[in-house]
Motif scaffolding. Sequence first.
Motif, short mmCIF file in Angstrom:
data_model
loop_
_atom_site.label_atom_id
_atom_site.label_comp_id
_atom_site.label_asym_id
_atom_site.label_seq_id
_atom_site.Cartn_x
_atom_site.Cartn_y
_atom_site.Cartn_z
N TYR A 85 35.33 -140.80 -45.11
CA TYR A 85 35.70 -140.04 -46.29
C TYR A 85 36.83 -139.06 -45.98
CZ TYR A 85 35.43 -136.66 -50.09
OH TYR A 85 35.74 -135.83 -51.13
N THR A 130 39.17 -135.92 -47.94
CA THR A 130 39.43 -135.11 -49.13
C THR A 130 40.82 -135.47 -49.65
OG1 THR A 130 40.34 -133.34 -47.75
CG2 THR A 130 37.98 -133.22 -48.31
N THR A 131 41.19 -134.91 -50.80
CA THR A 131 42.54 -135.11 -51.32
C THR A 131 43.53 -134.57 -50.30
OG1 THR A 131 41.73 -134.81 -53.57
CG2 THR A 131 44.11 -134.61 -53.24
N ALA A 156 41.08 -138.26 -52.98
CA ALA A 156 39.86 -138.18 -52.18
C ALA A 156 39.07 -139.48 -52.29
CB ALA A 156 39.01 -137.00 -52.66
N GLU A 163 38.08 -135.34 -56.79
CA GLU A 163 37.58 -134.88 -55.50
C GLU A 163 36.17 -134.33 -55.63
OE1 GLU A 163 39.11 -132.45 -51.61
OE2 GLU A 163 39.91 -131.88 -53.56
N GLU A 205 33.15 -136.02 -53.61
CA GLU A 205 32.36 -135.22 -52.67
C GLU A 205 30.88 -135.33 -52.98
OE1 GLU A 205 33.93 -131.29 -52.79
OE2 GLU A 205 35.53 -131.72 -51.35
#
Length: 202
Positions: free
Chosen positions: A115, A117-118, A128, A191, A195
Amino acid sequence: MVLSRRFLRAGVGGLALCLLISLCGFYGRCTEVRESVVRLHILANSDSDEDQALKLKVRDAVVEAAAGWLDGAQNADEALALAEQRLPALKAVAQRAVTDAGYDYPVDATLCTMYFTTRQYDTVTLPAGVYEAVRFTIGSGEGKNWWCVVYPPLCAGAAMERGTLSDVLDSDQVAMVTGGERFEVRFKVLEWWEELVNFLRQ
């Protein structure tokens, strides 16, 4: 009064529906972007100045050695197959960079799904979500990371260019990742959602 409330509710409902439809289309384009690129991820041993400087030496060595290593790949799957073949050689390059700098940290090199994030780099924003990645871990891997994109090859010269992106993304996708502030709110909403999904996945 009752009629005005009905109109208000209808208006809010219509606005919410339009927003949902817009985000669904945006989410679909982001998914296609994630499936079209392969990331490079380098984790430092720690956040000390020395370990962060070492991370950059490993980065320079790997990026230089990797120049052209995925040439011939027509899509992300082919790029991953080529990366798997050449990973032992690149691991040796990274380990040599660590040793030459006077450290005895082991280096691990793997292909993984992870994974992100942006992330924004110059004029490019990558959404993301979960990406395929080539990951180098120096020592304990507890320090800040460095990343770029190895497919398409956007690491060389520390530049991401629209012309290179257009080799694997369509015009709408290129416009989205280079659209700057026009898509900032959508990237943020995405995002938050990603998440949550990533948290539930773990």
